[in-house]
Design an enzyme around this catalytic site. Structure first.
Site, PDB file in Angstrom:
ATOM      1  N   ARG A 118       0.830  -1.326   0.474  1.00  0.00           N
ATOM      2  CA  ARG A 118      -0.053   0.060   0.125  1.00  0.00           C
ATOM      3  C   ARG A 118       0.926   1.468   0.039  1.00  0.00           C
ATOM      4  O   ARG A 118       0.206   2.127   0.308  1.00  0.00           O
ATOM      5  CB  ARG A 118      -1.465  -0.083   1.099  1.00  0.00           C
ATOM      6  CG  ARG A 118      -2.075  -1.030   1.242  1.00  0.00           C
ATOM      7  CD  ARG A 118      -3.048  -1.360   2.044  1.00  0.00           C
ATOM      8  NE  ARG A 118      -4.243  -1.877   1.990  1.00  0.00           N
ATOM      9  CZ  ARG A 118      -3.936  -3.040   2.769  1.00  0.00           C
ATOM     10  NH1 ARG A 118      -2.908  -3.402   3.630  1.00  0.00           N
ATOM     11  NH2 ARG A 118      -5.285  -3.901   2.224  1.00  0.00           N
ATOM     12  N   LYS A 168       3.408  11.814 -11.163  1.00  0.00           N
ATOM     13  CA  LYS A 168       3.011  10.881 -11.700  1.00  0.00           C
ATOM     14  C   LYS A 168       2.951  10.150 -12.495  1.00  0.00           C
ATOM     15  O   LYS A 168       4.138   9.941 -12.574  1.00  0.00           O
ATOM     16  CB  LYS A 168       2.534  11.722 -12.822  1.00  0.00           C
ATOM     17  CG  LYS A 168       1.735  12.621 -13.248  1.00  0.00           C
ATOM     18  CD  LYS A 168       1.106  12.949 -14.558  1.00  0.00           C
ATOM     19  CE  LYS A 168      -0.325  14.517 -14.677  1.00  0.00           C
ATOM     20  NZ  LYS A 168      -0.132  14.620 -15.668  1.00  0.00           N
ATOM     21  N   GLU A 213      10.519  18.293 -24.885  1.00  0.00           N
ATOM     22  CA  GLU A 213      10.106  18.014 -23.472  1.00  0.00           C
ATOM     23  C   GLU A 213      10.494  20.217 -23.143  1.00  0.00           C
ATOM     24  O   GLU A 213      10.363  20.201 -21.934  1.00  0.00           O
ATOM     25  CB  GLU A 213       9.683  17.780 -22.127  1.00  0.00           C
ATOM     26  CG  GLU A 213       9.283  16.008 -22.924  1.00  0.00           C
ATOM     27  CD  GLU A 213       7.818  16.104 -22.751  1.00  0.00           C
ATOM     28  OE1 GLU A 213       7.364  16.928 -22.477  1.00  0.00           O
ATOM     29  OE2 GLU A 213       7.138  14.889 -22.857  1.00  0.00           O
ATOM     30  N   LYS A 273       8.627  22.977 -13.507  1.00  0.00           N
ATOM     31  CA  LYS A 273       7.629  21.655 -13.426  1.00  0.00           C
ATOM     32  C   LYS A 273       7.864  21.817 -11.256  1.00  0.00           C
ATOM     33  O   LYS A 273       5.920  21.280 -10.901  1.00  0.00           O
ATOM     34  CB  LYS A 273       8.278  20.831 -13.572  1.00  0.00           C
ATOM     35  CG  LYS A 273       7.015  19.269 -13.124  1.00  0.00           C
ATOM     36  CD  LYS A 273       7.542  18.470 -13.970  1.00  0.00           C
ATOM     37  CE  LYS A 273       6.242  17.643 -13.759  1.00  0.00           C
ATOM     38  NZ  LYS A 273       6.134  16.259 -14.903  1.00  0.00           N
ATOM     39  N   GLU A 312      -3.443  17.667 -10.421  1.00  0.00           N
ATOM     40  CA  GLU A 312      -3.891  18.069 -12.223  1.00  0.00           C
ATOM     41  C   GLU A 312      -5.615  18.982 -12.025  1.00  0.00           C
ATOM     42  O   GLU A 312      -6.375  18.157 -12.672  1.00  0.00           O
ATOM     43  CB  GLU A 312      -3.509  16.887 -13.285  1.00  0.00           C
ATOM     44  CG  GLU A 312      -4.163  17.995 -14.357  1.00  0.00           C
ATOM     45  CD  GLU A 312      -2.913  17.043 -15.773  1.00  0.00           C
ATOM     46  OE1 GLU A 312      -1.693  16.387 -15.353  1.00  0.00           O
ATOM     47  OE2 GLU A 312      -3.301  16.723 -16.590  1.00  0.00           O
ATOM     48  N   ARG A 360      -1.981  22.152 -13.764  1.00  0.00           N
ATOM     49  CA  ARG A 360      -0.254  21.387 -13.906  1.00  0.00           C
ATOM     50  C   ARG A 360      -0.873  20.763 -15.466  1.00  0.00           C
ATOM     51  O   ARG A 360      -0.319  20.692 -15.951  1.00  0.00           O
ATOM     52  CB  ARG A 360      -0.463  19.808 -12.827  1.00  0.00           C
ATOM     53  CG  ARG A 360       0.309  19.087 -13.624  1.00  0.00           C
ATOM     54  CD  ARG A 360       0.829  18.029 -12.586  1.00  0.00           C
ATOM     55  NE  ARG A 360       1.302  17.280 -12.288  1.00  0.00           N
ATOM     56  CZ  ARG A 360       1.887  16.568 -11.620  1.00  0.00           C
ATOM     57  NH1 ARG A 360       1.729  16.535 -10.836  1.00  0.00           N
ATOM     58  NH2 ARG A 360       2.899  15.481 -12.543  1.00  0.00           N
ATOM     59  N   ASN A 418       0.898  19.384 -20.151  1.00  0.00           N
ATOM     60  CA  ASN A 418       0.279  18.671 -21.123  1.00  0.00           C
ATOM     61  C   ASN A 418       0.676  19.278 -22.676  1.00  0.00           C
ATOM     62  O   ASN A 418      -0.078  18.419 -23.852  1.00  0.00           O
ATOM     63  CB  ASN A 418      -1.167  17.740 -21.315  1.00  0.00           C
ATOM     64  CG  ASN A 418      -0.733  17.494 -19.780  1.00  0.00           C
ATOM     65  OD1 ASN A 418      -0.505  16.433 -19.810  1.00  0.00           O
ATOM     66  ND2 ASN A 418      -2.031  16.931 -19.248  1.00  0.00           N
ATOM     67  N   HIS A 439       0.670  17.532 -26.124  1.00  0.00           N
ATOM     68  CA  HIS A 439       0.124  15.865 -25.780  1.00  0.00           C
ATOM     69  C   HIS A 439      -0.763  14.844 -25.683  1.00  0.00           C
ATOM     70  O   HIS A 439      -0.851  14.218 -26.059  1.00  0.00           O
ATOM     71  CB  HIS A 439       0.839  15.430 -24.169  1.00  0.00           C
ATOM     72  CG  HIS A 439       1.995  15.654 -23.862  1.00  0.00           C
ATOM     73  ND1 HIS A 439       2.855  16.839 -23.258  1.00  0.00           N
ATOM     74  CD2 HIS A 439       2.763  14.625 -22.780  1.00  0.00           C
ATOM     75  CE1 HIS A 439       4.030  16.094 -23.101  1.00  0.00           C
ATOM     76  NE2 HIS A 439       4.000  15.745 -22.718  1.00  0.00           N
ATOM     77  N   HIS A 453       0.296  12.194 -27.886  1.00  0.00           N
ATOM     78  CA  HIS A 453      -0.507  10.568 -27.181  1.00  0.00           C
ATOM     79  C   HIS A 453      -1.280   9.504 -28.402  1.00  0.00           C
ATOM     80  O   HIS A 453      -0.693   8.279 -28.193  1.00  0.00           O
ATOM     81  CB  HIS A 453      -1.111  10.343 -26.181  1.00  0.00           C
ATOM     82  CG  HIS A 453      -0.345  11.026 -24.682  1.00  0.00           C
ATOM     83  ND1 HIS A 453      -0.706  11.152 -23.427  1.00  0.00           N
ATOM     84  CD2 HIS A 453       1.356  10.730 -24.531  1.00  0.00           C
ATOM     85  CE1 HIS A 453      -0.203  11.513 -22.643  1.00  0.00           C
ATOM     86  NE2 HIS A 453       1.503  11.318 -23.370  1.00  0.00           N
ATOM     87  N   HIS A 459       8.577   8.510 -27.734  1.00  0.00           N
ATOM     88  CA  HIS A 459       7.449  10.160 -26.935  1.00  0.00           C
ATOM     89  C   HIS A 459       7.749  11.567 -27.116  1.00  0.00           C
ATOM     90  O   HIS A 459       7.113  11.666 -27.624  1.00  0.00           O
ATOM     91  CB  HIS A 459       7.566   9.190 -25.217  1.00  0.00           C
ATOM     92  CG  HIS A 459       6.917  10.236 -25.086  1.00  0.00           C
ATOM     93  ND1 HIS A 459       5.555  10.449 -24.047  1.00  0.00           N
ATOM     94  CD2 HIS A 459       6.864  11.946 -23.920  1.00  0.00           C
ATOM     95  CE1 HIS A 459       4.863  11.027 -24.090  1.00  0.00           C
ATOM     96  NE2 HIS A 459       6.007  11.719 -23.321  1.00  0.00           N
TER      97      HIS A 459
END
Ligand code: NAD
Ligand code: GLY
Length: 377
Positions: A130, A152, A194, A235, A245, A249, A253, A256, A260, A274
């Protein structure tokens, strides 16, 4: 705002998240201090290092030696290199191996690799018992400026990228810029997409600095460390204000949503890495914004010229073997996490350094834009 370049930049960036705050340390040769830094923040912890086969061959022995010299016990888990390791099957193997290594709640997972390893190891750490703490040791430019920071973590679903995951912050990020010396040029270029993103989304002065200093960033030395520091500070500031987010935030993206879809549509293969997909997606985001009358075409030219000068794809025709059709791309865009009850959210721009979040974008408008782009490819 971008600080002027100095030889002795401060090399630590704080991610201010209250009791979960952590440092990003940036500098050449920091891997050698891994054990000492871990011992200082978690005395008595045992570790499991997760890496991929490529990074493992080059840097794992040095990481293990650094831990051993500080008296820290470590086990290793090595997975195949590449995006396909962000899968259920590999995730299960990693979790089982961490448990088999008998890591307990006070012990640490160490992610030694690029964004794939950081996302995979971080997600495994968030789930086993956990939640185990973890340390990011990013080894790609992309991971040093972006993926190792902000918590993330996750793996891919057959429906799209990063759809299974968790927010789980590392307790420390060690960005040893010497590790980038062994990174293939193409991977460095992909990570640069990036870097440019941070200027394009909210720091026009940094983008202008990159236009002048890109070659020095590629060459290494103080310009590279400066650029990594600017991105990490940018960042860290955004993440500390909007960790989950719910708002700003999402600006990270930029490029993206298109990216993506293109990356998934190319099968997460070597045809489009990527960062390359992000470069192409960023130009598409600027073009889509211009189509809506938000900015002058000259801004698109500046962005595309800069990314192309870094050897990145900026047009659909730059992708070897081409990209899938509009129907496939729209289906993939529809699976993006930035979809709310069927309407699309895009990061659009009013100019370089002026990104904003646009909710309720009509899918038909995106579809007709992509149809035009593919027809002219
Ligand atoms: P990657 O982890 O696959 O690394 C790229 C390649 O470089 C791999 O083959 C790897 O083995 C090799 N490599 C890594 N470091 C090396 C080194 N120092 N020397 C030699 N070879 C090295 O890819 P990446 O571009 O680092 O990361 C892409 C991933 O990051 C994607 O899955 C993307 O979704 C994710 N990402 C996550 C976030 C986030 O916030 N979590 C942000 C951006 C991207
Ligand atoms: N790379 C996007 C984010 O971390 O939010």
């Amino acid at each position: 705002m971008t600080a002027p370049l100095r030889q002795a930049e401060p090399n630590a960036v704080k991610v201010a998240l209250g009791t979960r705050a952590y440092d990003i340390v940036i500098g050449r040769g920091l891997l050698a201090d891994l054990g000492e830094r871990i011992k200082a923040s978690r005395p008595g912890a045992r570790t499991v290092i997760i890496s991929d086969e490529t990074v493992g061959k080059i840097h794992l022995a040095a990481a293990e030696a650094a831990l051993k010299s500080s008296g820290i016990d470590s086990a290793r888990i090595v997975v195949p290199a590449g995006e396909n390791s962000k899968s259920y099957a590999i995730f299960e193997k990693v979790c089982e191996a961490i448990i088999a290594a008998r890591l307990e709640r006070n012990d640490l997972v160490v992610a030694l690799g690029g964004g794939v390893i950081g996302d995979l190891a971080g997600f495994a750490a968030s789930c086993v018992r956990r939640g185990l703490d973890f340390v990011q040791v990013p080894t790609t430019l992309l991971a040093q400026v972006d993926s190792s920071v902000g918590g993330k973590t996750g793996v891919n679903s057959r429906h799209g990228k990063n759809l299974i995951g968790a927010f789980h912050q590392p307790i420390l990020v060690i960005a040893d810029t010497a590790l980038l010396d062994t990174l293939p040029k193409r991977e460095f270029r992909a990570g640069y997409a990036e870097v440019a993103k941070f200027g394009l989304l909210g720091d026009a002065a940094f983008f202008a600095w990159l236009e002048k200093n890109r070659e020095d960033v590629f060459a290494g030395g103080p310009a590279r460390e400066h650029a990594i520091g600017v991105c990490c500070r940018g960042k860290a500031a955004i993440v500390s204000r909007d960790e989950r987010e719910t708002g700003e935030r999402a600006l990270l993206n930029l490029g993206h949503t298109f990216g993506h879809a293109l990356e998934a549509g190319c099968g997460f293969s070597d045809r489009l890495l990527h960062g390359e997909a992000v470069a192409l997606g960023t130009v598409l985001a600027f073009e889509f914004s211009a189509r809506r009358g938000l900015l002058a075409a000259s801004e698109i030219g500046r962005v595309a010229a800069h990314l192309a000068s870094a050897g990145l794809p900026t047009q659909v025709k730059d992708v070897p073997g081409g990209v899938p059709g509009v129907d496939v791309l729209m289906e993939l865009i529809g699976q993006d996490k930035k979809v709310r009850r069927g309407t699309l959210t895009f990061i659009l721009v009013r100019g370089i350094g002026q990104a904003f979040i646009e909710n309720n974008v009509d899918a038909a408008e995106v579809g007709s834009f992509l149809t035009e782009k593919l027809a002219n490819a």
